[in-house]
Motif scaffolding. Structure first.
Motif, PDB file in Angstrom:
ATOM      1  N   SER A 135       0.843  -1.205   0.000  1.00  0.00           N
ATOM      2  CA  SER A 135       0.000   0.000   0.000  1.00  0.00           C
ATOM      3  C   SER A 135       0.870   1.244   0.000  1.00  0.00           C
ATOM      4  O   SER A 135       0.547   2.243  -0.644  1.00  0.00           O
ATOM      5  CB  SER A 135      -0.909   0.013   1.230  1.00  0.00           C
ATOM      6  OG  SER A 135      -1.638  -1.182   1.306  1.00  0.00           O
ATOM      7  N   GLU A 182      -9.430  -2.257   2.437  1.00  0.00           N
ATOM      8  CA  GLU A 182      -8.794  -2.650   3.697  1.00  0.00           C
ATOM      9  C   GLU A 182      -8.729  -1.504   4.689  1.00  0.00           C
ATOM     10  O   GLU A 182      -8.659  -1.732   5.881  1.00  0.00           O
ATOM     11  CB  GLU A 182      -7.373  -3.135   3.410  1.00  0.00           C
ATOM     12  CG  GLU A 182      -7.338  -4.180   2.322  1.00  0.00           C
ATOM     13  CD  GLU A 182      -6.126  -5.072   2.399  1.00  0.00           C
ATOM     14  OE1 GLU A 182      -5.090  -4.615   2.885  1.00  0.00           O
ATOM     15  OE2 GLU A 182      -6.257  -6.237   1.973  1.00  0.00           O
ATOM     16  N   GLU A 183      -8.681  -0.290   4.177  1.00  0.00           N
ATOM     17  CA  GLU A 183      -8.516   0.848   5.074  1.00  0.00           C
ATOM     18  C   GLU A 183      -9.524   1.930   4.715  1.00  0.00           C
ATOM     19  O   GLU A 183      -9.955   2.028   3.562  1.00  0.00           O
ATOM     20  CB  GLU A 183      -7.100   1.417   4.937  1.00  0.00           C
ATOM     21  CG  GLU A 183      -6.046   0.504   5.503  1.00  0.00           C
ATOM     22  CD  GLU A 183      -4.678   0.690   4.848  1.00  0.00           C
ATOM     23  OE1 GLU A 183      -3.708   0.830   5.581  1.00  0.00           O
ATOM     24  OE2 GLU A 183      -4.607   0.700   3.613  1.00  0.00           O
ATOM     25  N   ASP A 234      -6.863  -1.938  -3.788  1.00  0.00           N
ATOM     26  CA  ASP A 234      -6.099  -2.474  -2.667  1.00  0.00           C
ATOM     27  C   ASP A 234      -7.069  -3.197  -1.734  1.00  0.00           C
ATOM     28  O   ASP A 234      -7.764  -2.550  -0.980  1.00  0.00           O
ATOM     29  CB  ASP A 234      -5.403  -1.297  -1.961  1.00  0.00           C
ATOM     30  CG  ASP A 234      -4.523  -1.735  -0.803  1.00  0.00           C
ATOM     31  OD1 ASP A 234      -4.418  -2.942  -0.570  1.00  0.00           O
ATOM     32  OD2 ASP A 234      -3.962  -0.858  -0.133  1.00  0.00           O
TER      33      ASP A 234
END
Ligand SMILES: Nc1ncnc2c1ncn2[C@@H]1O[C@H](COP(=O)(O)OP(=O)(O)O)[C@@H](O)[C@H]1O
Ligand SMILES: [Mg+2]
Length: 464
Positions: free
Chosen positions: A108, A131-132, A177
């Motif tokens: 990332s 993911e974030e 991602d």
């Protein structure tokens, strides 16, 4: 009461635990061993139907070769030199790139740095993370000093929603991602399952080829180096990059294992710092170990080609008397079978007995040295270790060793010698064959020899 499971051909059974899909129901999931975890899920379409066209399909009419105009796309440089080089000289528009690596290695981070440098008024970049949250990504961006208002962030796992965002914001580059968190809700299987990954990747490929959007897909690799989920992704994408590191090492090696738009086996070296990944522009310095002071016994420098680039690596050997019966042979970073052959050749052809000695061989810095061109350095390191004698300083050892102890020529010798000269090496021991037309770089004395024994003699290590 027995469980009766409908065996409709257009049903699949999906494990709640691991996402494994299979056509038959069973009490225990064969993939993860969980009991009663398989549930039935209908597939999107019965298999008898014509397969659906993708949302973003691309196809062309048949044309004569002469009529087809070659793509003359202009690559876009990220300015991260190592990254651009690995891609084959910048980003090829409309290509799909998979960046794989273990969790925490810096995928990332690298992509955010690259996205920052790609984003421009004429080139908006959309970074979608499953993911974030955007604020977590912002936290990282602040740490890396990334501030670019052409970089759009979104948190999304639904691929259809991602495609909608692409439609709305018209980015030229999309970063996803990661592929393991993306899913198409109309398909069975959890995010990260084989079917989901394959379908999502195919959809993204069509986006890349159909609209000319460059797509970077990040993917997690398990501890043993497999891309978690399917390897099928590797076939779909244009370029596969893997991020690797040795345990507890701040250096990261980015390797191109497949590239439709550039060379393969190219490596780039980065250092992980609190301000992100920094390029290591001269990796030889890193793999040479600490060269201050005298060369220790049992160390020799090899020059290996990584893609198009020569890298100097220090090979270290340790030889110690075997305490009990069977001698130990332990090698790391060097091809085991080649090391065993070299031990036999040293014994038979050069009078260096290693049959009752333990032999340990290691390549410094975590690079894998598997090229036959490194044979001479490995053999010289072992001979030096056996005699407990330092090899001459600032000397490069290049050559493949044959079974009869002869030295064979290696490819790209001039590139290897040039790298050694650049780093201040004074001498290179090379095979006699294959030297035709070779011009030694200034400042480097080339000693060419026909056999391993002769090579060792130049360092006072073999009998006459
Ligand atoms: N404040 C920090 N200082 C230095 N390194 C950091 C810091 N925060 C994170 N890192 C590094 O970044 C790594 C995580 O990078 P990341 O890009 O999230 O990995 P991935 O996406 O591959 O899982 C950590 O393993 C650590 O090495
Ligand atoms: Mg990550």
């Amino acid at each position: 009461m027995s469980k009766v499971r409908p065996g409709k051909s257009h049903s699949v059974f999906v494990c709640k635990g691991c996402g494994n899909e299979q056509s038959k129901w069973s009490g225990q999931c064969p993939a993860c061993g969980e009991w009663n975890s398989l549930t039935e899920a209908p597939t999107a379409k019965p298999s008898t139907e014509k397969s659906p066209r993708r949302l973003t399909d691309f196809s062309s009419n048949v044309m004569r070769l002469a009529e087809v105009r070659a793509e003359s796309a202009v690559r876009r440089l990220t300015g991260l030199g190592e990254f651009d080089r690995i891609l084959g000289g910048g980003v090829w528009p409309g290509s799909m790139v998979l960046l794989g690596g273990a969790p925490g290695i810096g995928k990332s981070t690298l992509m955010l740095q690259a996205a920052d440098r790609l984003a421009a008024p004429d080139h908006p970049v959309l970074y979608v993370s499953g993911e974030e949250s955007p604020s977590q990504i912002k936290g990282r961006a602040d740490r890396l000093g990334v501030k670019n208002d052409r970089l759009l962030l979104a948190s999304e796992t639904d691929l259809l929603e991602v495609l909608r965002l692409v439609e709305e914001h018209q980015p030229k580059t999309l970063v996803l991602d990661s592929i393991q968190t993306a899913h198409k809700p109309d398909l069975p299987g959890m995010p990260g399952s084989v079917g989901q990954i394959r379908e999502c990747a195919a959809e993204l490929l069509h986006l890349a080829k159909g609209k000319g959007i460059t797509v970077f897909v990040l993917g997690h690799v398990t501890k043993d180096g497999e891309l978690a989920g399917p390897r099928v992704l590797e076939h779909i994408v244009d370029t596969v990059l893997y991020f690797e590191t040795e345990d507890r090492n701040v250096y990261r090696i980015l390797r191109a294992v497949k590239n439709r738009f550039g060379p393969t086996n190219e490596i780039g070296v980065f250092e992980m710092t609190s301000r992100g990944l920094m390029e290591v522009t001269n990796p030889s310095e890193l793999f040479l170990g600490d060269r201050g002071g005298a060369t220790p016994p049992g160390a020799a420098v090899a020059a290996v080609m990584e893609g198009t680039r020569p890298i100097l690596v220090e090979v270290q050997a340790l030889v110690a008397r075997t305490a009990f019966g069977m001698p130990r042979r332990q090698v790391s970073g060097v091809d085991y079978n080649r090391a065993m052959i070299l031990i036999a050749v040293l014994d038979k052809r050069c009078g260096v007995p290693l049959d009752s000695q333990d032999v340990y061989v290691n390549a410094a810095g975590g690079l894998r040295v598997e090229e036959p061109a490194a044979d001479l350095a490995v053999a010289a390191a072992m001979a030096g270790a056996a005699a407990d004698k330092s090899l001459p300083p600032l000397t490069l050892w290049v050559g493949e060793v044959g079974l009869s102890g002869e030295l064979r020529s290696v490819g790209q010798l001039s590139e290897r010698l040039a790298e050694a000269a650049k780093l201040g090496f004074k001498t290179a021991v090379t095979p006699k064959s294959g030297l035709k037309g070779l011009q030694a770089p200034p400042g480097l004395k080339v000693i060419s020899v026909a056999t391993l024994a002769e090579a060792l003699k130049t360092a006072g290590l073999a009998e006459d």
